[in-house]
Design a protein around this motif. Sequence first.
Motif, PDB file in Angstrom:
ATOM      1  N   TYR A 197       0.835  -1.209   0.000  1.00  0.00           N
ATOM      2  CA  TYR A 197       0.000   0.000   0.000  1.00  0.00           C
ATOM      3  C   TYR A 197       0.869   1.259   0.000  1.00  0.00           C
ATOM      4  O   TYR A 197       0.627   2.192  -0.777  1.00  0.00           O
ATOM      5  CB  TYR A 197      -0.942   0.009   1.208  1.00  0.00           C
TER       6      TYR A 197
ATOM      7  N   ALA B  96       0.927   4.026  -2.802  1.00  0.00           N
ATOM      8  CA  ALA B  96       0.539   5.387  -2.404  1.00  0.00           C
ATOM      9  C   ALA B  96       1.625   6.389  -2.775  1.00  0.00           C
ATOM     10  O   ALA B  96       1.331   7.512  -3.211  1.00  0.00           O
ATOM     11  CB  ALA B  96       0.275   5.428  -0.894  1.00  0.00           C
TER      12      ALA B  96
ATOM     13  N   LEU C  98      -5.236  12.987  -0.807  1.00  0.00           N
ATOM     14  CA  LEU C  98      -6.079  12.233   0.126  1.00  0.00           C
ATOM     15  C   LEU C  98      -7.158  11.454  -0.628  1.00  0.00           C
ATOM     16  O   LEU C  98      -7.461  10.302  -0.290  1.00  0.00           O
ATOM     17  CB  LEU C  98      -6.716  13.184   1.146  1.00  0.00           C
TER      18      LEU C  98
ATOM     19  N   TRP D 208      -5.497   8.412  -2.222  1.00  0.00           N
ATOM     20  CA  TRP D 208      -5.158   7.379  -1.235  1.00  0.00           C
ATOM     21  C   TRP D 208      -6.416   6.682  -0.717  1.00  0.00           C
ATOM     22  O   TRP D 208      -6.363   5.495  -0.388  1.00  0.00           O
ATOM     23  CB  TRP D 208      -4.375   7.994  -0.088  1.00  0.00           C
ATOM     24  N   ALA D 209      -7.540   7.410  -0.625  1.00  0.00           N
ATOM     25  CA  ALA D 209      -8.794   6.777  -0.192  1.00  0.00           C
ATOM     26  C   ALA D 209      -9.232   5.714  -1.196  1.00  0.00           C
ATOM     27  O   ALA D 209      -9.582   4.583  -0.824  1.00  0.00           O
ATOM     28  CB  ALA D 209      -9.883   7.841  -0.027  1.00  0.00           C
TER      29      ALA D 209
ATOM     30  N   SER E 261      -6.994   2.676  -1.039  1.00  0.00           N
ATOM     31  CA  SER E 261      -7.374   1.765   0.054  1.00  0.00           C
ATOM     32  C   SER E 261      -8.526   0.860  -0.386  1.00  0.00           C
ATOM     33  O   SER E 261      -8.523  -0.346  -0.101  1.00  0.00           O
ATOM     34  CB  SER E 261      -7.799   2.567   1.294  1.00  0.00           C
TER      35      SER E 261
ATOM     36  N   PRO F 145     -16.321   9.330  -0.910  1.00  0.00           N
ATOM     37  CA  PRO F 145     -15.095  10.146  -0.795  1.00  0.00           C
ATOM     38  C   PRO F 145     -14.996  11.214  -1.882  1.00  0.00           C
ATOM     39  O   PRO F 145     -14.389  12.268  -1.650  1.00  0.00           O
ATOM     40  CB  PRO F 145     -13.969   9.111  -0.924  1.00  0.00           C
TER      41      PRO F 145
ATOM     42  N   MET G  26     -12.046  12.203   5.180  1.00  0.00           N
ATOM     43  CA  MET G  26     -11.212  11.602   4.134  1.00  0.00           C
ATOM     44  C   MET G  26     -10.199  10.632   4.735  1.00  0.00           C
ATOM     45  O   MET G  26      -9.918   9.573   4.153  1.00  0.00           O
ATOM     46  CB  MET G  26     -10.506  12.709   3.349  1.00  0.00           C
ATOM     47  N   LEU G  27      -9.636  10.971   5.892  1.00  0.00           N
ATOM     48  CA  LEU G  27      -8.687  10.056   6.552  1.00  0.00           C
ATOM     49  C   LEU G  27      -9.377   8.746   6.933  1.00  0.00           C
ATOM     50  O   LEU G  27      -8.776   7.670   6.842  1.00  0.00           O
ATOM     51  CB  LEU G  27      -8.089  10.726   7.791  1.00  0.00           C
TER      52      LEU G  27
ATOM     53  N   TRP H 101     -11.765   7.410   5.279  1.00  0.00           N
ATOM     54  CA  TRP H 101     -11.889   6.655   4.023  1.00  0.00           C
ATOM     55  C   TRP H 101     -10.572   5.993   3.639  1.00  0.00           C
ATOM     56  O   TRP H 101     -10.551   5.039   2.874  1.00  0.00           O
ATOM     57  CB  TRP H 101     -12.369   7.580   2.899  1.00  0.00           C
ATOM     58  N   ILE H 102      -9.455   6.544   4.116  1.00  0.00           N
ATOM     59  CA  ILE H 102      -8.160   5.899   3.851  1.00  0.00           C
ATOM     60  C   ILE H 102      -7.940   4.738   4.816  1.00  0.00           C
ATOM     61  O   ILE H 102      -7.542   3.638   4.417  1.00  0.00           O
ATOM     62  CB  ILE H 102      -7.012   6.934   3.993  1.00  0.00           C
TER      63      ILE H 102
ATOM     64  N   LEU I 250      -8.472   0.060   4.355  1.00  0.00           N
ATOM     65  CA  LEU I 250      -7.170  -0.586   4.517  1.00  0.00           C
ATOM     66  C   LEU I 250      -7.165  -1.497   5.749  1.00  0.00           C
ATOM     67  O   LEU I 250      -6.603  -2.603   5.710  1.00  0.00           O
ATOM     68  CB  LEU I 250      -6.075   0.483   4.638  1.00  0.00           C
TER      69      LEU I 250
END
Length: 270
Positions: free
Chosen positions: A107, A111, A150, A153-154, A157, A215, A254-255, A257-258, A262
Amino acid sequence: MQVGQIVAIAEKEFWDRIRNRWVLAVAAVFTVFALVIAYLGAAQQGAVGFRGIDATIASLVSLVIYLVPLIALILGYDAIVGERDKGSLELLLAMPLTRFELLLGKYFGLALALAFSTVAGFGLAGVMLSYRVGFDALLQYGRFLLSALLLGWAFLSIAVLISVLAGDRIRASGIAIGLWFFYVLIYDLLLLGLLVAAEGRYSLDLFPALLLLNPADVFRILNVFGYEDARQWYGLATVFPDSLASPWLMGSAMLLWIVCPLAIAIWRFR
């Protein structure tokens, strides 16, 4: 958990993506599209040329919502299932490496590759536009760039979760493309249809929560909510209350969603 093992896997994944030049091609596409949209974004209003950083970011939001999730899903959908189909997953797991370290390393490598293409592409466009704007506008553009990272990265994941759950690469690619259609093209249409069908008979309190379940909508609210003109272009943003449109709250969403997809991927892969 050994950090060195995660870093080694991440480095291999990153350089593999850089060596096949796919990431560099994506960065070039981002640069060209960003410059074209910055110059022609106001053509519908009968004007061309750079129209200020607010209008430029509002135009770039649509580009990012379409391209970045698609790139992230394509980048990550075969992270695990691809190794399984090639028969190399057993070989990797036979090494002194845990499943957690393998998944996290993959990941982080992906990323980093996605961040490289996004920053190089939109960053180069920002540098080329910098002679037209001041320092405050550059900070504003930097926040837009961070939110684009962000968002990518979401969806990365989500792609890694698909890769863990899918039985083979064909199913994984089908699910990834289907989710892209759902989140980017269909989800807002469903909400708009629900809003129209309700005809004001029901409270709108539920709609802000429904927007946070996508997201792409979180990214959109994060970038366009502060601009009155831009809000008019995105109808669903008008049902989102000012009190909830905090950059910190949207950034936290958003974090989540990341982290959440994951974390589920790590749990299932173990």
